[in-house]
Design a protein around this motif. Structure first.
Motif: not given
Length: 342
Positions: A118-129, A256-262
């Motif tokens: 859930i935490m990973g999904e929330v962080q991914l959602g914040n970056v996309i938004e 494979v990506t991280g916060p900066s690469t995504i």
């Protein structure tokens, strides 16, 4: 005075017995004078010593008072500083206890696989938004028609015949495996480090296989998917195995990506969306300009005809205002001449 007495004695000794008697008297007198002088000197010395003792006592008392006052002042200041530092230490200890509780709570929270997901999904959602608009992606949707597998996020890409092509992005958070690697590194256990890194690689490989089988099926989707790792440390640990990353890209079609690469990938997509929008609107803009040109040509023709009519009307007005007016003036003058004759 003493020298004079000694000189006198020497003179008397030169004069014989009578002189000796005088010398004796003189010596006795000198002894008495010396005794008086000694007593006087003793008294003076005693007075000087008493004065010195009194002054030394006063100086000692003054020094003791000053020293005691200084010591008390410094001691009070030192105690105040110590108390202040103790208060600061107590406050820091309280904050550290609170932080320790928060860390313990966070560790407890992250101990569950579902919670980490859930935490990973929330962080991914914040970056996309932060980068894309809500119309450019979807949450929790099946990217393959008829499938019950729902990917966490899918980016909308334009396909042929105005069909939507999905780019699936799924977050994974293998925290346990990463922590075991860090523990082995802290213990300088090289063999255990290699073992845990192989286990992490196997886990990442399994994640990529799931993404490939569940969410990737061209032409409904892109021919690749994206695996998002929520922390830069975890991402760095995975991509240090270049062979694994290349294997996932070629065999499983997963990047494979991280916060900066995504964020970099999404920014590139955002620019592409803007460029595509401009290209799609360019034809509409061209058609609109063509209609405007036709209308403008019609307007120009109508304006030319109207201008011609205005010129004809202006000529007729000039004729009325000159030729006809002159004719009427002549007639009026003839009438005036007839009146005069009458």
């Amino acid at each position: 005075m003493i020298l004079a007495g000694i000189w006198y004695i020497l003179q008397q000794l030169k004069q014989g017995p009578q002189g000796n008697l005088d010398v004796s008297n003189q010596l006795y007198q000198n002894r008495q004078e010396n005794e008086q002088l000694r007593q006087t000197i003793d008294q003076k010395l005693t007075q000087i010593q008493q004065n010195n003792d009194q002054q030394l006592e006063r100086m000692r008392q003054t020094v003791e008072e000053k020293l005691e006052s200084t010591i008390q002042s410094r001691l009070k200041q030192s105690m105040a500083n110590v108390n202040q530092q103790l208060e600061s230490v107590n406050k820091s200890l309280g904050e550290m206890q609170s932080l320790s509780q928060d860390v313990a709570s966070l560790n407890k929270t992250l101990s569950g696989t579902k919670t980490r997901g859930i935490m990973g999904e929330v962080q991914l959602g914040n970056v996309i938004e932060d980068i894309l608009t809500s119309a450019q992606y979807e949450r929790e949707i099946p990217t393959i028609a008829g499938s019950s597998n729902r990917v966490e996020f899918a980016i909308k890409l334009p396909g042929e015949h105005q069909q939507t092509v999905w780019l699936p992005i799924d977050s994974k958070f293998p925290l346990d495996s990463y922590e075991r690697i860090q523990t082995a590194l802290d213990n300088s256990d090289r063999e255990q480090v290699d073992k845990e890194r192989k286990a992490l690689a196997q886990q990442i490989r399994k994640f990529a296989q799931d993404i490939n089988s569940k969410y990737i099926q061209p032409p409904q989707t892109t021919d690749f998917g994206i695996m998002f790792l929520p922390t830069e440390n975890l991402y760095s640990e995975v991509v240090r195995n270049a062979q694994l990353v290349e294997e996932l890209r070629k065999q499983e079609n997963v990047i494979v990506t991280g916060p900066s690469t995504i964020a970099a990938i999404l920014n590139a997509l955002s620019v592409g969306f803007k460029t595509l929008t401009i290209e799609q609107n360019a034809q509409k803009i061209s058609q609109t300009l063509g209609k405007f040109k036709a209308e403008f040509d019609s307007y120009t023709k109508t304006l030319t005809i109207a201008q011609k009519h205005l010129n004809d009307a202006s000529k007729k007005l000039d004729q009325l205002s000159s030729t006809r007016t002159n004719a009427m003036d002549r007639i009026l003058r003839d009438v005036e001449a007839l009146d005069d004759e009458s």
